[in-house]
Design a protein around this motif. Structure first.
Motif, PDB file in Angstrom:
ATOM      1  N   PHE A 228       0.837  -1.210   0.000  1.00  0.00           N
ATOM      2  CA  PHE A 228       0.000   0.000   0.000  1.00  0.00           C
ATOM      3  C   PHE A 228       0.867   1.253   0.000  1.00  0.00           C
ATOM      4  CE2 PHE A 228      -1.844   3.421   2.567  1.00  0.00           C
ATOM      5  CZ  PHE A 228      -2.984   3.702   1.831  1.00  0.00           C
ATOM      6  N   PHE A 229       1.899   1.260   0.846  1.00  0.00           N
ATOM      7  CA  PHE A 229       2.769   2.430   0.936  1.00  0.00           C
ATOM      8  C   PHE A 229       3.463   2.695  -0.401  1.00  0.00           C
ATOM      9  CE2 PHE A 229       7.239   3.669   1.332  1.00  0.00           C
ATOM     10  CZ  PHE A 229       7.081   4.973   1.782  1.00  0.00           C
ATOM     11  N   LEU A 230       4.067   1.667  -1.007  1.00  0.00           N
ATOM     12  CA  LEU A 230       4.809   1.863  -2.246  1.00  0.00           C
ATOM     13  C   LEU A 230       3.883   2.230  -3.403  1.00  0.00           C
ATOM     14  CD1 LEU A 230       7.446  -1.022  -2.072  1.00  0.00           C
ATOM     15  CD2 LEU A 230       7.851   1.442  -1.858  1.00  0.00           C
ATOM     16  N   THR A 231       2.688   1.651  -3.416  1.00  0.00           N
ATOM     17  CA  THR A 231       1.739   2.000  -4.481  1.00  0.00           C
ATOM     18  C   THR A 231       1.368   3.475  -4.407  1.00  0.00           C
ATOM     19  OG1 THR A 231       0.855  -0.257  -4.467  1.00  0.00           O
ATOM     20  CG2 THR A 231      -0.508   1.457  -5.480  1.00  0.00           C
ATOM     21  N   THR A 232       1.059   3.940  -3.200  1.00  0.00           N
ATOM     22  CA  THR A 232       0.706   5.354  -3.028  1.00  0.00           C
ATOM     23  C   THR A 232       1.896   6.245  -3.374  1.00  0.00           C
ATOM     24  OG1 THR A 232      -0.804   4.727  -1.243  1.00  0.00           O
ATOM     25  CG2 THR A 232      -0.221   7.051  -1.427  1.00  0.00           C
ATOM     26  N   ALA A 233       3.084   5.859  -2.913  1.00  0.00           N
ATOM     27  CA  ALA A 233       4.279   6.658  -3.184  1.00  0.00           C
ATOM     28  C   ALA A 233       4.553   6.759  -4.680  1.00  0.00           C
ATOM     29  CB  ALA A 233       5.482   6.056  -2.455  1.00  0.00           C
ATOM     30  N   LEU A 234       4.357   5.667  -5.408  1.00  0.00           N
ATOM     31  CA  LEU A 234       4.632   5.690  -6.846  1.00  0.00           C
ATOM     32  C   LEU A 234       3.621   6.541  -7.608  1.00  0.00           C
ATOM     33  CD1 LEU A 234       5.741   2.005  -7.547  1.00  0.00           C
ATOM     34  CD2 LEU A 234       7.163   4.064  -7.553  1.00  0.00           C
TER      35      LEU A 234
ATOM     36  N   ALA B 188       0.241  -6.809  -3.777  1.00  0.00           N
ATOM     37  CA  ALA B 188       1.430  -7.005  -4.615  1.00  0.00           C
ATOM     38  C   ALA B 188       1.099  -6.837  -6.089  1.00  0.00           C
ATOM     39  CB  ALA B 188       2.015  -8.392  -4.354  1.00  0.00           C
ATOM     40  N   VAL B 189      -0.054  -7.345  -6.519  1.00  0.00           N
ATOM     41  CA  VAL B 189      -0.434  -7.221  -7.927  1.00  0.00           C
ATOM     42  C   VAL B 189      -0.705  -5.766  -8.284  1.00  0.00           C
ATOM     43  CG1 VAL B 189      -2.198  -7.825  -9.617  1.00  0.00           C
ATOM     44  CG2 VAL B 189      -1.304  -9.572  -8.084  1.00  0.00           C
ATOM     45  N   ASN B 190      -1.416  -5.057  -7.410  1.00  0.00           N
ATOM     46  CA  ASN B 190      -1.655  -3.632  -7.663  1.00  0.00           C
ATOM     47  C   ASN B 190      -0.361  -2.843  -7.700  1.00  0.00           C
ATOM     48  OD1 ASN B 190      -4.659  -2.502  -7.637  1.00  0.00           O
ATOM     49  ND2 ASN B 190      -4.616  -4.345  -6.367  1.00  0.00           N
ATOM     50  N   LEU B 191       0.565  -3.177  -6.805  1.00  0.00           N
ATOM     51  CA  LEU B 191       1.868  -2.511  -6.814  1.00  0.00           C
ATOM     52  C   LEU B 191       2.597  -2.766  -8.132  1.00  0.00           C
ATOM     53  CD1 LEU B 191       4.235  -1.019  -5.529  1.00  0.00           C
ATOM     54  CD2 LEU B 191       4.881  -3.154  -4.395  1.00  0.00           C
ATOM     55  N   ALA B 192       2.525  -3.998  -8.622  1.00  0.00           N
ATOM     56  CA  ALA B 192       3.201  -4.321  -9.881  1.00  0.00           C
ATOM     57  C   ALA B 192       2.601  -3.537 -11.042  1.00  0.00           C
ATOM     58  CB  ALA B 192       3.100  -5.819 -10.149  1.00  0.00           C
ATOM     59  N   VAL B 193       1.273  -3.395 -11.044  1.00  0.00           N
ATOM     60  CA  VAL B 193       0.620  -2.649 -12.119  1.00  0.00           C
ATOM     61  C   VAL B 193       1.037  -1.182 -12.087  1.00  0.00           C
ATOM     62  CG1 VAL B 193      -1.614  -1.832 -12.972  1.00  0.00           C
ATOM     63  CG2 VAL B 193      -1.346  -4.211 -12.285  1.00  0.00           C
ATOM     64  N   VAL B 194       0.976  -0.570 -10.896  1.00  0.00           N
ATOM     65  CA  VAL B 194       1.346   0.845 -10.779  1.00  0.00           C
ATOM     66  C   VAL B 194       2.820   1.050 -11.116  1.00  0.00           C
ATOM     67  CG1 VAL B 194       1.568   2.768  -9.160  1.00  0.00           C
ATOM     68  CG2 VAL B 194      -0.471   1.340  -9.114  1.00  0.00           C
ATOM     69  N   ALA B 195       3.683   0.145 -10.648  1.00  0.00           N
ATOM     70  CA  ALA B 195       5.111   0.256 -10.947  1.00  0.00           C
ATOM     71  C   ALA B 195       5.362   0.158 -12.451  1.00  0.00           C
ATOM     72  CB  ALA B 195       5.890  -0.830 -10.210  1.00  0.00           C
TER      73      ALA B 195
END
Length: 326
Positions: free
Chosen positions: A10-16, A146-153
């Motif tokens: 959640f943190f990394l997704t928001t940060a990205l 993790a999947v949402n983070l991968a998409v945003v990244a």
């Protein structure tokens, strides 16, 4: 352990998503010198555009087309670019402080429309039921995060690589020439108004796309999400990371959001509930102090702009016993 991984995602997704906004602002300010203080407004345009395109049919407001999420993201970028181009066509002849005041006024106008155009935006209640990517995985929070983070990244990486190519192209060099000396750039046949408008629209598209990513990640948008505080945060992120450098924009987004989240956690853990609202204002003070310290001790940011030299000058050999000509 699973909770920790979910929070990390959640943190990394928001940060990205903030880093993506910084990439758009870096193209406008870091590469072109356009002082845009209406960041929150362009992020809001993207968020609402994607929400209206992808949410289910709603009898009490317009939109609700139920289109795929990818279509919503593309629509967010196009809508934000169109609004940016329209604003730019009217304002980019202004300079520095005047442009800042105008873009701030545009952001306030967009916020007021979001707050009062109830048939379109839901008014102060916002728009809910925004579809989230891979919602079927929500039952397993760790995998879902993790999947949402991968998409945003992946989206941020694609935008970063595209902007790197643009910045290294003759078009990008023309932007920097315009930023440094408009008169000299114009004397070489460059059209300052056209270049500024293009940079402003592309930067606005990146901000709108970031707004759409945030909307679909959270599942809800409301006018209060797009206060001037957002603009202040993004400018701090860019200056701390390094204006004029896309890697600095990404690093600044992650770092400043980390400090913001950490200070929020400390306020929640250490301050009594009756004083938390007042203590939360200290976050702005803390970020302001950090910004002042960076400006004093590292004016170019953590990853400053890399000065580019013409390939012709780099390849020119130094004559024996002499120095290379300028």
């Amino acid at each position: 352990m699973i909770d920790l991984l979910s929070y990390g995602a959640f943190f990394l997704t928001t940060a990205l998503t903030y880093s993506l906004i910084c990439l758009g602002l870096n193209l406008q300010w870091g590469q072109t010198g356009l002082f845009n203080v209406g960041v929150a407004g362009f992020v809001a345009v993207g968020a609402y555009a994607s929400a209206l395109l992808t949410t289910p049919d709603a009898p009490d407001r317009l939109g609700g087309l139920g289109l795929p999420i990818v279509v919503g993201w593309l629509g967010a970028g196009v809508a934000a670019a169109a609004i940016s181009a329209a604003v730019g066509a009217l304002t980019l002849r202004l300079r520095s402080d005047y442009l800042a005041i105008t873009t701030f006024g545009v952001a306030v106008a967009i916020h007021l429309v979001a707050l009062n155009a109830v048939p379109l935006t839901g008014g102060p209640f916002g728009v809910g039921f925004i579809p989230r990517p891979f919602a079927g995985l929500a039952a397993t929070p760790g995998l879902f995060g993790a999947v949402n983070l991968a998409v945003v990244a992946a989206v941020v990486l694609a935008v970063y690589l595209a902007l790197e190519r643009l910045v290294a192209s003759p078009w990008g060099r023309a932007l920097r020439a315009l930023r440094e000396d408009e008169t000299a750039a114009a004397s070489l046949g460059k059209d300052p108004t056209r270049l500024r408008l293009q940079a402003f629209a592309i930067g606005g598209a990146a901000m709108g796309l970031a707004g759409a990513l945030q909307a679909h990640f959270i599942g809800f948008v409301a006018p209060d999400n797009y206060q001037p505080t957002l603009t202040f945060q993004v400018w701090t992120m860019l200056i701390v990371g390094g204006s004029g450098n896309n890697r600095g924009a990404i690093a600044g987004g992650v770092l400043v959001w980390g400090l913001w989240a950490l200070s929020s956690s400390l306020v929640g853990a250490l301050v009594p509930p009756e004083h938390q609202a007042r203590a939360a204002a200290l976050q702005i003070v803390a970020i302001g102090i950090m910004l002042a310290a960076v400006l004093v001790f590292r004016p170019r940011g953590l990853i400053g702009e890399t000065r580019t030299v013409s390939r012709h000058l780099r390849a020119r050999p130094t004559p024996p016993g002499g120095t290379a000509s300028p």
